[in-house]
Design a protein around this motif. Structure first.
Motif, PDB file in Angstrom:
ATOM      1  N   GLU A  92       0.846  -1.192   0.000  1.00  5.68           N
ATOM      2  CA  GLU A  92       0.000   0.000   0.000  1.00  5.68           C
ATOM      3  C   GLU A  92       0.882   1.243   0.000  1.00  5.68           C
ATOM      4  N   PRO A  93       0.585   2.204  -0.895  1.00  4.21           N
ATOM      5  CA  PRO A  93       1.356   3.449  -0.880  1.00  4.21           C
ATOM      6  C   PRO A  93       1.268   4.085   0.508  1.00  4.21           C
ATOM      7  N   ASN A  94       2.391   4.552   1.030  1.00  3.42           N
ATOM      8  CA  ASN A  94       2.350   5.110   2.387  1.00  3.42           C
ATOM      9  C   ASN A  94       3.136   6.407   2.534  1.00  3.42           C
ATOM     10  N   PRO A  95       2.910   7.373   1.600  1.00  3.92           N
ATOM     11  CA  PRO A  95       3.569   8.662   1.817  1.00  3.92           C
ATOM     12  C   PRO A  95       3.038   9.301   3.096  1.00  3.92           C
ATOM     13  N   PHE A  96       3.858  10.176   3.695  1.00  2.00           N
ATOM     14  CA  PHE A  96       3.397  10.870   4.897  1.00  2.00           C
ATOM     15  C   PHE A  96       2.298  11.859   4.489  1.00  2.00           C
ATOM     16  N   PRO A  97       1.068  11.678   5.002  1.00  2.10           N
ATOM     17  CA  PRO A  97      -0.060  12.464   4.488  1.00  2.10           C
ATOM     18  C   PRO A  97       0.030  13.956   4.774  1.00  2.10           C
ATOM     19  N   HIS A  98       0.723  14.338   5.866  1.00  2.00           N
ATOM     20  CA  HIS A  98       0.747  15.762   6.224  1.00  2.00           C
ATOM     21  C   HIS A  98       1.960  16.490   5.665  1.00  2.00           C
ATOM     22  N   MET A  99       2.747  15.776   4.830  1.00  2.48           N
ATOM     23  CA  MET A  99       3.898  16.434   4.207  1.00  2.48           C
ATOM     24  C   MET A  99       3.631  16.621   2.723  1.00  2.48           C
ATOM     25  N   THR A 100       4.181  17.686   2.171  1.00  2.88           N
ATOM     26  CA  THR A 100       4.029  17.922   0.732  1.00  2.88           C
ATOM     27  C   THR A 100       4.788  16.843  -0.048  1.00  2.88           C
ATOM     28  N   ILE A 101       4.568  16.839  -1.353  1.00  5.09           N
ATOM     29  CA  ILE A 101       5.289  15.905  -2.223  1.00  5.09           C
ATOM     30  C   ILE A 101       6.797  16.108  -2.036  1.00  5.09           C
ATOM     31  N   TYR A 102       7.219  17.370  -2.077  1.00  3.26           N
ATOM     32  CA  TYR A 102       8.646  17.687  -1.909  1.00  3.26           C
ATOM     33  C   TYR A 102       9.165  17.152  -0.577  1.00  3.26           C
ATOM     34  N   GLU A 103       8.430  17.469   0.493  1.00  2.00           N
ATOM     35  CA  GLU A 103       8.896  17.084   1.832  1.00  2.00           C
ATOM     36  C   GLU A 103       8.977  15.570   2.000  1.00  2.00           C
ATOM     37  N   ASN A 104       8.019  14.861   1.388  1.00  4.19           N
ATOM     38  CA  ASN A 104       8.048  13.400   1.486  1.00  4.19           C
ATOM     39  C   ASN A 104       9.363  12.822   0.995  1.00  4.19           C
ATOM     40  N   VAL A 105       9.888  13.416  -0.076  1.00  2.86           N
ATOM     41  CA  VAL A 105      11.128  12.893  -0.658  1.00  2.86           C
ATOM     42  C   VAL A 105      12.351  13.467   0.066  1.00  2.86           C
ATOM     43  N   ALA A 106      12.211  14.731   0.512  1.00  6.62           N
ATOM     44  CA  ALA A 106      13.373  15.424   1.107  1.00  6.62           C
ATOM     45  C   ALA A 106      13.664  14.985   2.540  1.00  6.62           C
ATOM     46  N   ILE A 107      12.650  14.476   3.226  1.00  5.98           N
ATOM     47  CA  ILE A 107      12.809  14.240   4.662  1.00  5.98           C
ATOM     48  C   ILE A 107      13.955  13.266   4.988  1.00  5.98           C
ATOM     49  N   GLY A 108      14.049  12.185   4.220  1.00  6.69           N
ATOM     50  CA  GLY A 108      15.102  11.190   4.484  1.00  6.69           C
ATOM     51  C   GLY A 108      16.501  11.777   4.316  1.00  6.69           C
ATOM     52  N   PRO A 109      16.785  12.333   3.116  1.00  7.25           N
ATOM     53  CA  PRO A 109      18.107  12.925   2.915  1.00  7.25           C
ATOM     54  C   PRO A 109      18.418  14.026   3.925  1.00  7.25           C
ATOM     55  N   ARG A 110      17.391  14.807   4.318  1.00 14.12           N
ATOM     56  CA  ARG A 110      17.646  15.877   5.281  1.00 14.12           C
ATOM     57  C   ARG A 110      18.034  15.285   6.634  1.00 14.12           C
ATOM     58  N   LEU A 111      17.252  14.299   7.094  1.00 12.10           N
ATOM     59  CA  LEU A 111      17.537  13.696   8.405  1.00 12.10           C
ATOM     60  C   LEU A 111      18.906  13.025   8.430  1.00 12.10           C
ATOM     61  N   HIS A 112      19.327  12.490   7.270  1.00 10.65           N
ATOM     62  CA  HIS A 112      20.615  11.806   7.220  1.00 10.65           C
ATOM     63  C   HIS A 112      21.757  12.735   6.794  1.00 10.65           C
ATOM     64  N   GLY A 113      21.454  14.011   6.665  1.00  6.27           N
ATOM     65  CA  GLY A 113      22.502  14.990   6.334  1.00  6.27           C
ATOM     66  C   GLY A 113      23.151  14.747   4.977  1.00  6.27           C
ATOM     67  N   LEU A 114      22.360  14.322   4.000  1.00  8.37           N
ATOM     68  CA  LEU A 114      22.951  14.013   2.691  1.00  8.37           C
ATOM     69  C   LEU A 114      23.131  15.254   1.807  1.00  8.37           C
ATOM     70  N   ALA A 115      22.491  16.356   2.189  1.00 11.06           N
ATOM     71  CA  ALA A 115      22.604  17.567   1.368  1.00 11.06           C
ATOM     72  C   ALA A 115      23.138  18.712   2.221  1.00 11.06           C
ATOM     73  N   LYS A 116      24.077  19.468   1.635  1.00  9.77           N
ATOM     74  CA  LYS A 116      24.681  20.566   2.408  1.00  9.77           C
ATOM     75  C   LYS A 116      23.921  21.872   2.217  1.00  9.77           C
ATOM     76  N   SER A 117      23.092  21.918   1.192  1.00  3.31           N
ATOM     77  CA  SER A 117      22.353  23.158   0.934  1.00  3.31           C
ATOM     78  C   SER A 117      20.982  22.808   0.376  1.00  3.31           C
ATOM     79  N   LYS A 118      20.128  23.831   0.320  1.00  6.79           N
ATOM     80  CA  LYS A 118      18.785  23.642  -0.241  1.00  6.79           C
ATOM     81  C   LYS A 118      18.908  23.199  -1.708  1.00  6.79           C
ATOM     82  N   LYS A 119      19.897  23.764  -2.394  1.00  7.01           N
ATOM     83  CA  LYS A 119      20.097  23.437  -3.809  1.00  7.01           C
ATOM     84  C   LYS A 119      20.417  21.938  -3.984  1.00  7.01           C
ATOM     85  N   GLU A 120      21.291  21.463  -3.098  1.00  6.32           N
ATOM     86  CA  GLU A 120      21.645  20.038  -3.170  1.00  6.32           C
ATOM     87  C   GLU A 120      20.449  19.149  -2.867  1.00  6.32           C
TER      88      GLU A 120
END
Ligand SMILES: Nc1ncnc2c1ncn2[C@@H]1O[C@H](COP(=O)(O)OP(=O)(O)OP(=O)(O)O)[C@@H](O)[C@H]1O
Length: 253
Positions: A92-120
């Motif tokens: 079953e698809p399980n995106p986080f319902p209260h996060m935007t499309i962008y945030e759903n994808v960005a949350i993992g890399p952000r929490l794991h510090g994979l990007a140094k800037s918003k651009k990355e």
């Protein structure tokens, strides 16, 4: 990029007093797709859940045998370490319902510090959504929410969220079972491309031989918790050796 194989040896799982998996052994290699195929209730989901230690969520489950991801002893390692290298997509698809499309994808890399800037971070999000063949449909509405997407798009978003962390091992549990044909084709494409382009080890549970034939390099056919046949997809599909495999391919079991 780090290549990680998965090696399962003599795996047994009991849930309560029910013997669910009975001496399962197989290897899955980087850059390939392994299909775990079998009828409903044969133990496919249980098998995949041992590989990322989701089995821990079932208190009455008991596991013996060995599972290795490279030099990590999966059954002994901290599950958080295992999950850093393994991505999972559920039926079953399980995106986080209260996060935007962008945030759903960005949350993992952000929490794991994979990007140094918003651009990355933007680049990772774009890459993952492109890899999941969803980018063209959502690039102008990244601030929309998952409920504004179709079921098939939500599943591709779930896939993009998993891919954003570039898991070395990608596990998928019947990801297209309830998904429309157009999204199914796109998800299948993504799976094959991710395995080959990123040299990831991909393991997908499916109950349809057609899907296994379309996307996998090797098939592990399990029936009532046992491996019945295991080998290159072409051989299993074109020249099944075991009577049960023939019956399964013919839709009889
Ligand atoms: N949490 C649980 N508690 C008790 N029994 C369970 C649990 N999870 C799975 N089982 C049992 O383990 C067996 C295998 O289930 P599993 O979901 O792994 O099979 P499957 O091949 O993935 O089936 P399906 O294609 O229907 O998802 C079934 O008999 C199921 O009832």
């Amino acid at each position: 990029m780090k290549l990680m194989d998965v090696r399962v040896t003599g795996l047994n799982v009991w849930i309560g007093d029910k013997h669910i998996l009975k001496g399962i052994s197989f290897k899955a290699h980087p850059g390939t797709v392994t299909a775990i195929m079998g009828p409903s209730g044969s133990g496919k989901s249980t098998l995949i859940r041992v590989i990322n230690r989701l089995i821990d969520l079932i208190p009455e489950a008991r596991v013996t045998g060995e599972v290795w991801i490279n030099n990590m002893n999966v059954l002994k390692e901290d599950p958080y370490v295992i999950r850093r290298y393994t991505g999972m997509v559920f039926q079953e698809p399980n995106p986080f319902p209260h996060m935007t499309i962008y945030e759903n994808v960005a949350i993992g890399p952000r929490l794991h510090g994979l990007a140094k800037s918003k651009k990355e971070l933007d680049k990772i999000v774009e890459w993952a959504l492109k890899m999941a063949h969803l980018w063209d449909e959502v690039k102008d509405r990244l601030n929309d929410y998952p409920h504004q997407l179709s079921g098939g798009q939500r599943q591709r978003l779930s896939l993009a969220r998993a891919l954003a962390l570039k898991p070395r091992v990608l596990l998928l549990d019947e990801p297209t079972a309830n998904i429309d044909p157009v999204s199914t084709v796109k998800i299948e494409k993504s799976i094959v491309e991710y395995a080959s382009e990123e040299m990831a080890t991909v393991i997908i549970v499916t109950h349809t031989p057609q899907q296994a034939a379309r996307i996998s390099d090797q098939i592990l056919f399990i029936y009532e918790g046992r491996v019945i046949e295991y080998g290159p997809t072409k051989e299993i599909v074109l020249r099944p050796r075991h009577e049960l495999t023939k019956k399964f391919l013919g839709g009889e079991v």
